[in-house]
Design a protein around this motif. Structure first.
Motif, PDB file in Angstrom:
ATOM      1  N   LEU A 199      13.792  -7.689  42.709  1.00  0.00           N
ATOM      2  CA  LEU A 199      13.946  -6.360  43.301  1.00  0.00           C
ATOM      3  C   LEU A 199      12.736  -5.485  42.998  1.00  0.00           C
ATOM      4  O   LEU A 199      12.282  -4.718  43.857  1.00  0.00           O
ATOM      5  CB  LEU A 199      15.221  -5.693  42.785  1.00  0.00           C
ATOM      6  N   TYR A 201       9.697  -6.480  42.546  1.00  0.00           N
ATOM      7  CA  TYR A 201       8.566  -6.948  43.360  1.00  0.00           C
ATOM      8  C   TYR A 201       8.555  -6.254  44.721  1.00  0.00           C
ATOM      9  O   TYR A 201       7.497  -5.884  45.238  1.00  0.00           O
ATOM     10  CB  TYR A 201       8.653  -8.462  43.529  1.00  0.00           C
ATOM     11  N   PHE A 202       9.735  -6.078  45.310  1.00  0.00           N
ATOM     12  CA  PHE A 202       9.818  -5.499  46.646  1.00  0.00           C
ATOM     13  C   PHE A 202       9.900  -3.966  46.648  1.00  0.00           C
ATOM     14  O   PHE A 202       9.542  -3.334  47.644  1.00  0.00           O
ATOM     15  CB  PHE A 202      11.028  -6.067  47.394  1.00  0.00           C
ATOM     16  N   SER A 203      10.384  -3.384  45.553  1.00  0.00           N
ATOM     17  CA  SER A 203      10.564  -1.918  45.561  1.00  0.00           C
ATOM     18  C   SER A 203      10.354  -1.331  44.174  1.00  0.00           C
ATOM     19  O   SER A 203      11.198  -0.592  43.657  1.00  0.00           O
ATOM     20  CB  SER A 203      11.956  -1.559  46.068  1.00  0.00           C
ATOM     21  N   GLU A 205       8.361   0.944  42.983  1.00  0.00           N
ATOM     22  CA  GLU A 205       8.208   2.390  42.848  1.00  0.00           C
ATOM     23  C   GLU A 205       9.574   3.081  42.787  1.00  0.00           C
ATOM     24  O   GLU A 205       9.810   3.956  41.967  1.00  0.00           O
ATOM     25  CB  GLU A 205       7.382   2.952  44.007  1.00  0.00           C
ATOM     26  N   ASP A 206      10.510   2.655  43.659  1.00  0.00           N
ATOM     27  CA  ASP A 206      11.849   3.244  43.652  1.00  0.00           C
ATOM     28  C   ASP A 206      12.594   2.909  42.370  1.00  0.00           C
ATOM     29  O   ASP A 206      13.249   3.764  41.771  1.00  0.00           O
ATOM     30  CB  ASP A 206      12.655   2.746  44.858  1.00  0.00           C
ATOM     31  N   LEU A 207      12.523   1.633  41.956  1.00  0.00           N
ATOM     32  CA  LEU A 207      13.217   1.220  40.742  1.00  0.00           C
ATOM     33  C   LEU A 207      12.612   1.858  39.505  1.00  0.00           C
ATOM     34  O   LEU A 207      13.302   2.094  38.521  1.00  0.00           O
ATOM     35  CB  LEU A 207      13.183  -0.309  40.614  1.00  0.00           C
ATOM     36  N   HIS A 208      11.318   2.126  39.556  1.00  0.00           N
ATOM     37  CA  HIS A 208      10.666   2.740  38.406  1.00  0.00           C
ATOM     38  C   HIS A 208      11.258   4.116  38.119  1.00  0.00           C
ATOM     39  O   HIS A 208      11.388   4.518  36.962  1.00  0.00           O
ATOM     40  CB  HIS A 208       9.159   2.852  38.649  1.00  0.00           C
TER      41      HIS A 208
END
Length: 278
Positions: A199, A201-203, A205-208
């Motif tokens: 997850l 890898y694909f997103s 910035e959002d997960l951060h």
């Protein structure tokens, strides 16, 4: 090799490898395990509290934005209350149509205690799953920064997870799980490391942005388990020899996690911070 494949392989190593290494504990003969189990509980207390207060919570506040700091403190409080409610619901469910007080009045308090211990096992699996998910995000972030940094980070994660996983096995066995189920559920929880990595890898910035909240929720679960479930069990034996052994093993858990966490903490902090800017 494709970067995503690297992330999948090394998040699996960082999660599953630590569980399998700790699983050597399960190969010991049952009499030896039964003698070690009470010591494992004491060790687990030190490990869980150190992971929470020295690793997860400081990391969460370092990764947070200034306007998130107060809400993160609230997340820890809410998390502890939620895990209390969850454990209460689990105990109620296992009591079925009989109240726990009725079990105690009828002299069947062992039924209540056994299901109370099993609820502790459920909580440790949930907390481990969240913690491992965050580890996956951290490993992926390091890989997105530099492949060599990602490899080192995954090995560091595996190293500082091993002593904690030994404690988790001790808790699950004490909670009434068989060796096979303890290994199965721990491996299942470790696979969330791979999910977190993919997850991220694909997103990333959002997960951060959500990472600090995952960290504090994982910390609140470990704090609740250590303080509400494990520490009271140590008070059943009050002789000086046992008490000194308990204190020594708690400190051993603290010192081992503290020493292993140093390298992993430095690497993990650098990895996501740089990667998140990409």
């Amino acid at each position: 090799m494709d970067l995503l494949l690297y992330i999948i392989i090394f998040t699996a190593i960082g999660g599953v490898l630590s569980v399998l290494a700790a699983g050597i504990f399960l190969l010991l003969p049952e009499p030896h395990r039964n003698r070690i189990l009470p010591h494992g509980i004491s060790f687990a207390i030190g490990a869980l509290l150190t992971v929470s207060f020295w690793g997860l919570i400081p990391h969460a506040f370092e990764e947070a934005k200034p306007d998130q700091l107060q809400s993160l403190s609230g997340t820890i409080l809410i998390g502890i209350l939620l895990f209390f409610i969850l454990e209460k619901l689990l105990i109620w469910r296992h009591c079925h149509s009989h109240s726990c007080e009725a079990h105690l009045d009828d002299g069947h308090d062992h039924h209540d205690h056994s299901h109370g211990r099993r609820s502790t096992g459920v909580l440790i699996i949930l907390g481990d799953s969240m913690h491992n998910f965050v580890d996956g995000v951290l490993i992926a972030a390091a890989f997105l920064t530099d492949t060599h940094l990602g490899i080192v980070t995954s090995l560091a994660v595996a190293a500082h997870e091993i002593p904690q996983e030994v404690g988790d096995f001790a808790i699950l066995l004490e909670s009434g799980y068989s060796k096979g189920k303890a290994l199965f559920y721990n491996i299942l929880a470790s696979l969330t490391t791979v999910i977190g990595g993919v997850l991220a890898y694909f997103s990333l910035e959002d997960l951060h942005d959500l990472l600090p909240y995952f960290l504090t929720l994982a910390a609140s679960s470990f704090i609740y388990i250590a303080v509400a479930d494990l520490i009271p069990s140590l008070h059943k034996k009050t002789d000086i020899k046992t008490s000194l052994e308990q204190i020594a093993l708690i400190l051993a858990g603290v010192l081992l996690i503290f020493s292993l966490h140093g390298l992993a903490h430095d690497i993990e902090i650098d990895g996501p911070s740089v990667a998140a800017s990409h």
